[in-house]
Write an enzyme that holds these catalytic residues in place. Sequence first.
Site, PDB file in Angstrom:
ATOM      1  N   PHE A 123     -74.402  53.427-103.434  1.00 24.20           N
ATOM      2  CA  PHE A 123     -73.854  53.499-104.791  1.00 24.20           C
ATOM      3  C   PHE A 123     -74.705  52.729-105.800  1.00 24.20           C
ATOM      4  O   PHE A 123     -74.644  52.993-107.010  1.00 24.20           O
ATOM      5  CB  PHE A 123     -72.409  52.992-104.808  1.00 24.20           C
ATOM      6  CG  PHE A 123     -72.258  51.493-104.862  1.00 24.20           C
ATOM      7  CD1 PHE A 123     -72.101  50.838-106.072  1.00 24.20           C
ATOM      8  CD2 PHE A 123     -72.254  50.737-103.701  1.00 24.20           C
ATOM      9  CE1 PHE A 123     -71.949  49.462-106.123  1.00 24.20           C
ATOM     10  CE2 PHE A 123     -72.111  49.362-103.748  1.00 24.20           C
ATOM     11  CZ  PHE A 123     -71.960  48.715-104.959  1.00 24.20           C
ATOM     12  N   LYS A 124     -75.515  51.794-105.322  1.00 23.87           N
ATOM     13  CA  LYS A 124     -76.346  51.012-106.237  1.00 23.87           C
ATOM     14  C   LYS A 124     -77.312  51.904-107.023  1.00 23.87           C
ATOM     15  O   LYS A 124     -77.739  51.551-108.123  1.00 23.87           O
ATOM     16  CB  LYS A 124     -77.143  49.955-105.459  1.00 23.87           C
ATOM     17  CG  LYS A 124     -76.298  49.022-104.597  1.00 23.87           C
ATOM     18  CD  LYS A 124     -75.471  48.065-105.424  1.00 23.87           C
ATOM     19  CE  LYS A 124     -74.569  47.189-104.589  1.00 23.87           C
ATOM     20  NZ  LYS A 124     -75.233  46.116-103.886  1.00 23.87           N
TER      21      LYS A 124
END
Length: 486
Positions: A123-124
């Site tokens: 998700f980063k």
Amino acid sequence: MQYASTRGHTAAQNFSEILLGGLAPDGGLYLPTNYPQVTGAELDAWRKLSYAGLAFEVLKKFATDIPESDLKALADKTYTANVYKNTRADESAEQITPLRVLQDKAGKKLVLQALSNGPTLAFKDMAMQLLGNLFEYTLAKTNAELNIFGATSGDTGSAAEYAMRGKKGIRVFMLSPHKKMSAFQTAQMFSLQDPNIFNIAVEGVFDDCQDMVKAVSNDLEFKSRHKIGTVNSINWARVVAQVVYYFRGYLSATTSNEQKVSFTVPSGNFGNICAGHIARMMGLPIAKLVVATNENDVLDEFFRTGVYRVRKSAETWHTTSPSMDISKASNFERFVYDLLGGDANRVATLFKKVETEGGFDLSGKPGSDGDEFSQIARFGFESGKSIHADRLQTIRQVEKDFGITVDTHTADGIKVALEHLEEGVPMIVLETALPAKFNETIKEALGRDADRPAGFENIEALPQRFEVMTADVLAMKDYIAKKTGL
């Protein structure tokens, strides 16, 4: 839009001015002087937008000093199906963050929001890809350079390095805890051979890495001379970029603005769920924000008791959801600032106490530091905890019931989400990473290897380039100085 520090630094700063700097000069974190509000009419209009279009609408409320045409071009460049292409067979890359209903029983709905379709499968990437483009855009205006100094417990590092590799005028110095990431995470970072990428494996835990980043950022002379910036979630721009997918999740899960949703977020450093808090403060109809922790349950303890008790390095567990092996949640200060009604002096006092005494107590009990714990419900926060046995069981159950494999952190989120379901309010779990990044535990749970997207089949076998160092701030500064030649 102007920004000030959670600890009282009041010099007027705009978005571009704080973009490259990280911590404020007083050691605090930047927040806008007021949260921009979103109207019902805007939400209605935003339902029809692409992800890039939505990102532009959210970002322009915060980055008011960047020309809107430039900001729109940056969003359009970042959020494309070509960048976020690691979708499952039944998902569309055009959606960027597609939703999947896992369960809908007796009016209680559990939904998974895919956030791991970017180049590093975590998700980063949702924020880091934008950050890389923002940095390049800002630096090009003045032909300047930036030396990014960051810390990672697993996914931030690779997301930052993949976003910054080859960017003109940018070097990345990334600290990670030596031998405490998964084999895939380690290889994903250390196999990069780009000359502007420097990986440092620190003998210690993530908090030791994070402490060094803050120590260097607090040395204002060194920071200025060596042009130090950060990509950790102390960087405001990264948090703002994460706000976008809360809006997308809500708009995709509802049909009218009268409806509410809740989010469960696996959380160690409080950056991801802090973005949800900001979205809620902007007026997004969020019922609950549920913090899911692993065995390192500092945040769960606070949201249950009002006591924020940081663990020492020796008390920080190395778990099978390693990206949450954090005992000092740096982004937590932003929420505490709001909880205390914007009392910057008190925030400064409490977080100095974290450094000297290891925490603070807002439970309201005799001898505590205050009674703000009674206000927690007003902000929608709840919490829960998941341990190794829980995540193994959840991975097995999700595979059996829904036919998909989830990573260990997402499993923690699903386990806690199931304990907080509410009739009539969809619960969206934010996916953390693709399971391939934590193959050791997937194999333990399911007896087989996790599927890998094309291009990652033999990543662990690639040559690795990194240096092992102790948690010594002076030695780290010397290393940076030598590599930058400044």
